[in-house]
Design a protein around this motif. Structure first.
Motif, PDB file in Angstrom:
ATOM      1  N   SER A  38      76.411  79.775  44.986  1.00 46.90           N
ATOM      2  CA  SER A  38      77.619  79.499  45.776  1.00 46.90           C
ATOM      3  C   SER A  38      78.719  80.496  45.448  1.00 46.90           C
ATOM      4  O   SER A  38      79.411  80.990  46.343  1.00 46.90           O
ATOM      5  N   ALA A  39      78.874  80.797  44.157  1.00 43.74           N
ATOM      6  CA  ALA A  39      79.894  81.766  43.755  1.00 43.74           C
ATOM      7  C   ALA A  39      79.583  83.138  44.342  1.00 43.74           C
ATOM      8  O   ALA A  39      80.484  83.828  44.853  1.00 43.74           O
ATOM      9  N   LYS A  40      78.319  83.538  44.290  1.00 43.95           N
ATOM     10  CA  LYS A  40      77.933  84.829  44.850  1.00 43.95           C
ATOM     11  C   LYS A  40      78.137  84.843  46.363  1.00 43.95           C
ATOM     12  O   LYS A  40      78.577  85.845  46.928  1.00 43.95           O
ATOM     13  N   TYR A  41      77.821  83.734  47.026  1.00 53.52           N
ATOM     14  CA  TYR A  41      78.026  83.642  48.474  1.00 53.52           C
ATOM     15  C   TYR A  41      79.511  83.783  48.809  1.00 53.52           C
ATOM     16  O   TYR A  41      79.875  84.513  49.725  1.00 53.52           O
ATOM     17  N   ASN A  42      80.346  83.057  48.069  1.00 51.07           N
ATOM     18  CA  ASN A  42      81.791  83.136  48.321  1.00 51.07           C
ATOM     19  C   ASN A  42      82.311  84.553  48.101  1.00 51.07           C
ATOM     20  O   ASN A  42      83.134  85.049  48.877  1.00 51.07           O
ATOM     21  N   LEU A  74      62.950  66.217  34.237  1.00 54.74           N
ATOM     22  CA  LEU A  74      63.576  66.242  35.559  1.00 54.74           C
ATOM     23  C   LEU A  74      65.083  66.450  35.457  1.00 54.74           C
ATOM     24  O   LEU A  74      65.672  67.165  36.264  1.00 54.74           O
ATOM     25  N   GLU A  75      65.708  65.829  34.457  1.00 58.07           N
ATOM     26  CA  GLU A  75      67.147  66.033  34.246  1.00 58.07           C
ATOM     27  C   GLU A  75      67.432  67.496  33.903  1.00 58.07           C
ATOM     28  O   GLU A  75      68.400  68.072  34.394  1.00 58.07           O
ATOM     29  N   ASP A  76      66.578  68.071  33.050  1.00 60.36           N
ATOM     30  CA  ASP A  76      66.745  69.494  32.700  1.00 60.36           C
ATOM     31  C   ASP A  76      66.599  70.367  33.943  1.00 60.36           C
ATOM     32  O   ASP A  76      67.374  71.309  34.148  1.00 60.36           O
ATOM     33  N   GLN A  77      65.587  70.064  34.761  1.00 60.10           N
ATOM     34  CA  GLN A  77      65.391  70.832  35.993  1.00 60.10           C
ATOM     35  C   GLN A  77      66.583  70.670  36.930  1.00 60.10           C
ATOM     36  O   GLN A  77      67.008  71.629  37.569  1.00 60.10           O
ATOM     37  N   LEU A  78      67.112  69.464  37.001  1.00 61.89           N
ATOM     38  CA  LEU A  78      68.285  69.214  37.842  1.00 61.89           C
ATOM     39  C   LEU A  78      69.478  70.024  37.342  1.00 61.89           C
ATOM     40  O   LEU A  78      70.198  70.639  38.132  1.00 61.89           O
ATOM     41  N   ASP A  79      69.679  70.037  36.016  1.00 64.06           N
ATOM     42  CA  ASP A  79      70.777  70.821  35.453  1.00 64.06           C
ATOM     43  C   ASP A  79      70.623  72.300  35.791  1.00 64.06           C
ATOM     44  O   ASP A  79      71.586  72.967  36.173  1.00 64.06           O
ATOM     45  N   LYS A  80      69.405  72.811  35.666  1.00 66.45           N
ATOM     46  CA  LYS A  80      69.160  74.217  35.983  1.00 66.45           C
ATOM     47  C   LYS A  80      69.399  74.479  37.472  1.00 66.45           C
ATOM     48  O   LYS A  80      69.997  75.495  37.835  1.00 66.45           O
ATOM     49  N   ALA A  81      68.938  73.565  38.323  1.00 68.50           N
ATOM     50  CA  ALA A  81      69.124  73.736  39.763  1.00 68.50           C
ATOM     51  C   ALA A  81      70.608  73.696  40.122  1.00 68.50           C
ATOM     52  O   ALA A  81      71.071  74.483  40.951  1.00 68.50           O
ATOM     53  N   GLU A  82      71.356  72.803  39.481  1.00 69.37           N
ATOM     54  CA  GLU A  82      72.800  72.727  39.753  1.00 69.37           C
ATOM     55  C   GLU A  82      73.494  74.003  39.295  1.00 69.37           C
ATOM     56  O   GLU A  82      74.373  74.519  39.992  1.00 69.37           O
ATOM     57  N   ALA A  83      73.097  74.520  38.124  1.00 64.96           N
ATOM     58  CA  ALA A  83      73.692  75.770  37.635  1.00 64.96           C
ATOM     59  C   ALA A  83      73.361  76.914  38.595  1.00 64.96           C
ATOM     60  O   ALA A  83      74.228  77.741  38.906  1.00 64.96           O
ATOM     61  N   GLN A  84      72.124  76.967  39.061  1.00 66.98           N
ATOM     62  CA  GLN A  84      71.715  78.012  40.005  1.00 66.98           C
ATOM     63  C   GLN A  84      72.481  77.877  41.318  1.00 66.98           C
ATOM     64  O   GLN A  84      72.893  78.877  41.908  1.00 66.98           O
ATOM     65  N   LEU A  85      72.679  76.632  41.755  1.00 64.18           N
ATOM     66  CA  LEU A  85      73.431  76.389  42.983  1.00 64.18           C
ATOM     67  C   LEU A  85      74.873  76.874  42.832  1.00 64.18           C
ATOM     68  O   LEU A  85      75.414  77.509  43.736  1.00 64.18           O
ATOM     69  N   GLN A  86      75.479  76.588  41.695  1.00 65.65           N
ATOM     70  CA  GLN A  86      76.852  77.044  41.462  1.00 65.65           C
ATOM     71  C   GLN A  86      76.918  78.567  41.458  1.00 65.65           C
ATOM     72  O   GLN A  86      77.825  79.156  42.048  1.00 65.65           O
ATOM     73  N   LEU A  87      75.948  79.200  40.796  1.00 65.52           N
ATOM     74  CA  LEU A  87      75.921  80.657  40.748  1.00 65.52           C
ATOM     75  C   LEU A  87      75.730  81.237  42.144  1.00 65.52           C
ATOM     76  O   LEU A  87      76.439  82.162  42.554  1.00 65.52           O
TER      77      LEU A  87
END
Length: 125
Positions: free
Chosen positions: A68-72, A53-66
């Protein structure tokens, strides 16, 4: 002798009771060891799930950052495009006004030329 036999019977009885109690305790120890092993396995399973679950959370956070960057980036491009559209619209308005001014001058010059041509024709006749 009777007392010795009685004492011996008591000792045998106590020994049997102690053996029975020891067997009971051994069975209880085995049961507790099995429960402990089961709990250890369950704990290990929970730890593995937590790690996943921690690994999945890390991946989800990385995807969210990516994302968000693309959205910006897309938002900035959209703002730039909007400014370009506004600039082009203003240019179009300016060009249309310039066209109308030139058309008005052309119409005026044509009218004047037509008038001169008419006067010239009358002069020649």
């Amino acid at each position: 002798m009777e007392k010795v036999k009685e004492k011996l019977a008591n000792l045998r009885s106590e020994a049997e009771a102690s053996n029975a109690l020891a067997e009971e305790y051994e069975a209880k120890i085995k049961q507790l060891e099995l429960e402990s092993t089961s709990k250890d396995h369950e704990l290990l399973s929970i730890q593995i799930r937590a790690k996943n679950l921690e690994d999945q959370l890390d991946k989800a956070e990385a995807q969210l950052q990516l994302t968000s960057a693309k959205y910006n980036e897309a938002d900035l491009k959209a703002e730039e495009a909007e400014r370009t559209v506004q600039k082009l619209e203003q240019e179009l308005i300016d060009k249309e006004q310039h066209y109308e001014d030139i058309l008005e001058k052309y119409t005026g010059a044509k009218t004047e030329l037509d008038e001169l041509a008419r006067q010239f024709d009358e002069f020649l006749i």
